[in-house]
Motif scaffolding. Structure first.
Motif, PDB file in Angstrom:
ATOM      1  N   ALA A  48      45.631  73.071  86.417  1.00 12.63           N
ATOM      2  CA  ALA A  48      44.774  72.824  85.164  1.00 12.63           C
ATOM      3  C   ALA A  48      45.182  73.170  83.938  1.00 12.63           C
ATOM      4  O   ALA A  48      44.901  73.734  82.723  1.00 12.63           O
ATOM      5  CB  ALA A  48      43.252  73.327  85.197  1.00 12.63           C
ATOM      6  N   CYS A  67      44.854  70.941  81.264  1.00 12.93           N
ATOM      7  CA  CYS A  67      43.630  69.946  81.449  1.00 12.93           C
ATOM      8  C   CYS A  67      42.785  69.977  80.387  1.00 12.93           C
ATOM      9  O   CYS A  67      42.645  70.750  79.430  1.00 12.93           O
ATOM     10  CB  CYS A  67      42.856  70.904  82.632  1.00 12.93           C
ATOM     11  SG  CYS A  67      41.311  69.736  83.368  1.00 12.93           S
ATOM     12  N   GLU A  68      42.467  68.650  79.888  1.00 13.98           N
ATOM     13  CA  GLU A  68      41.504  68.004  78.796  1.00 13.98           C
ATOM     14  C   GLU A  68      42.195  68.576  77.435  1.00 13.98           C
ATOM     15  O   GLU A  68      41.288  68.614  76.573  1.00 13.98           O
ATOM     16  CB  GLU A  68      40.262  68.953  78.982  1.00 13.98           C
ATOM     17  CG  GLU A  68      39.307  68.475  80.208  1.00 13.98           C
ATOM     18  CD  GLU A  68      38.005  68.951  80.300  1.00 13.98           C
ATOM     19  OE1 GLU A  68      37.274  69.204  79.197  1.00 13.98           O
ATOM     20  OE2 GLU A  68      37.586  68.849  81.551  1.00 13.98           O
ATOM     21  N   SER A 124      45.636  69.486  89.052  1.00 11.45           N
ATOM     22  CA  SER A 124      45.003  69.033  87.804  1.00 11.45           C
ATOM     23  C   SER A 124      45.576  69.429  86.575  1.00 11.45           C
ATOM     24  O   SER A 124      44.850  69.837  85.467  1.00 11.45           O
ATOM     25  CB  SER A 124      43.494  69.361  87.826  1.00 11.45           C
ATOM     26  OG  SER A 124      42.764  68.869  88.894  1.00 11.45           O
ATOM     27  N   HIS A 157      44.886  66.477  83.996  1.00 13.99           N
ATOM     28  CA  HIS A 157      43.723  66.087  83.884  1.00 13.99           C
ATOM     29  C   HIS A 157      43.072  65.883  82.881  1.00 13.99           C
ATOM     30  O   HIS A 157      42.884  66.773  81.868  1.00 13.99           O
ATOM     31  CB  HIS A 157      42.800  66.806  84.919  1.00 13.99           C
ATOM     32  CG  HIS A 157      41.569  66.313  85.553  1.00 13.99           C
ATOM     33  ND1 HIS A 157      40.524  66.023  84.652  1.00 13.99           N
ATOM     34  CD2 HIS A 157      41.265  65.754  86.823  1.00 13.99           C
ATOM     35  CE1 HIS A 157      39.390  65.649  85.206  1.00 13.99           C
ATOM     36  NE2 HIS A 157      39.794  65.167  86.479  1.00 13.99           N
ATOM     37  N   SER A 158      42.775  64.591  82.367  1.00 14.71           N
ATOM     38  CA  SER A 158      41.948  64.081  81.262  1.00 14.71           C
ATOM     39  C   SER A 158      42.623  64.317  79.951  1.00 14.71           C
ATOM     40  O   SER A 158      42.146  64.518  78.913  1.00 14.71           O
ATOM     41  CB  SER A 158      40.492  65.104  81.348  1.00 14.71           C
ATOM     42  OG  SER A 158      39.715  64.635  82.226  1.00 14.71           O
ATOM     43  N   CYS A 159      44.097  64.235  80.139  1.00 15.09           N
ATOM     44  CA  CYS A 159      44.900  64.506  78.913  1.00 15.09           C
ATOM     45  C   CYS A 159      44.851  62.879  78.368  1.00 15.09           C
ATOM     46  O   CYS A 159      45.796  62.260  78.516  1.00 15.09           O
ATOM     47  CB  CYS A 159      45.963  64.717  79.111  1.00 15.09           C
ATOM     48  SG  CYS A 159      46.287  66.636  79.557  1.00 15.09           S
ATOM     49  N   ARG A 205      45.058  65.198  91.664  1.00 21.03           N
ATOM     50  CA  ARG A 205      44.338  65.046  90.313  1.00 21.03           C
ATOM     51  C   ARG A 205      45.394  65.308  89.010  1.00 21.03           C
ATOM     52  O   ARG A 205      45.301  65.622  87.983  1.00 21.03           O
ATOM     53  CB  ARG A 205      43.158  65.515  89.941  1.00 21.03           C
ATOM     54  CG  ARG A 205      42.106  65.060  90.728  1.00 21.03           C
ATOM     55  CD  ARG A 205      40.659  65.722  90.415  1.00 21.03           C
ATOM     56  NE  ARG A 205      40.592  67.321  90.677  1.00 21.03           N
ATOM     57  CZ  ARG A 205      40.281  67.802  91.745  1.00 21.03           C
ATOM     58  NH1 ARG A 205      39.901  67.045  92.735  1.00 21.03           N
ATOM     59  NH2 ARG A 205      40.207  68.947  91.883  1.00 21.03           N
TER      60      ARG A 205
END
Length: 176
Positions: free
Chosen positions: A17, A20-21, A40, A43-45, A63
């Motif tokens: 992570a 992450c984000e 992850s 993740h969510s980039c 992920r």
């Protein structure tokens, strides 16, 4: 806002992570010194569009690029052995992927919900043995796929809801 990451050659791994984000992240350069990336990391980039992967990387972990909506294309290194669960799931704009011959497993949900994925190419002399459960679930745009002869197992629902799929071809030497 973090938009570009260039990891120095002195780094050998990226932790879980790590980015992450980071929704403003657009570009990532991962040098060949990186041998391992944890789960992850990206993740969510959601705005990530350009990634250069290490040529030493052996696995796309759990992920790794999940929810990277704007990622359209990525070049996978020839050192890669596996694409783990949800590695690229929900990359809604991913259009094309070439799977290196070194990849042995595409695990569960690896490319699920990649709605614009319309081209999956497997390099010659593929070592791929497994296409996992729901691996290409909801990949609406896939029309054709040629399964390498090395594949011995296709998980249930691997191509479920690939609504435009018109042709699946197996190599003549396939055991499936």
């Amino acid at each position: 806002k973090l938009e570009k990451v260039t990891i120095p050659d002195s780094v050998t791994s990226i932790g879980a992570a790590a980015f992450c984000e980071c929704s403003s992240l657009k570009e990532v350069f991962i040098p060949d010194s990186i041998h391992y990336i944890g789960i992850s990391p990206f993740h969510s980039c959601s705005n990530l569009v350009k990634v250069r992967l290490s040529k030493s990387l052996t696995s796309i972990e759990l992920r790794t690029f999940k929810y990277c909506y704007n990622l359209k294309e990525i070049s996978l290194p020839s050192s890669l052995n596996s694409i783990e669960a949800e590695g690229f799931s929900d990359c809604g704009n991913l259009e094309k992927i070439t799977i290196p011959s070194s990849v042995k497993t595409i695990n569960d949900y690896a490319f699920s919900c990649c709605c614009k994925l319309n081209e999956i190419l497997f390099e010659n002399h593929s070592k791929l043995s497994l296409i996992g459960y729901l691996a290409f679930y909801n990949c609406y745009a896939i029309k054709n796929i040629k399964i390498p002869s090395s594949v011995t197992e296709i998980g249930s629902h691997a191509f479920c809801y690939c609504c435009q799929m018109v042709k699946v071809t197996f190599d003549c030497s396939s055991s499936l």
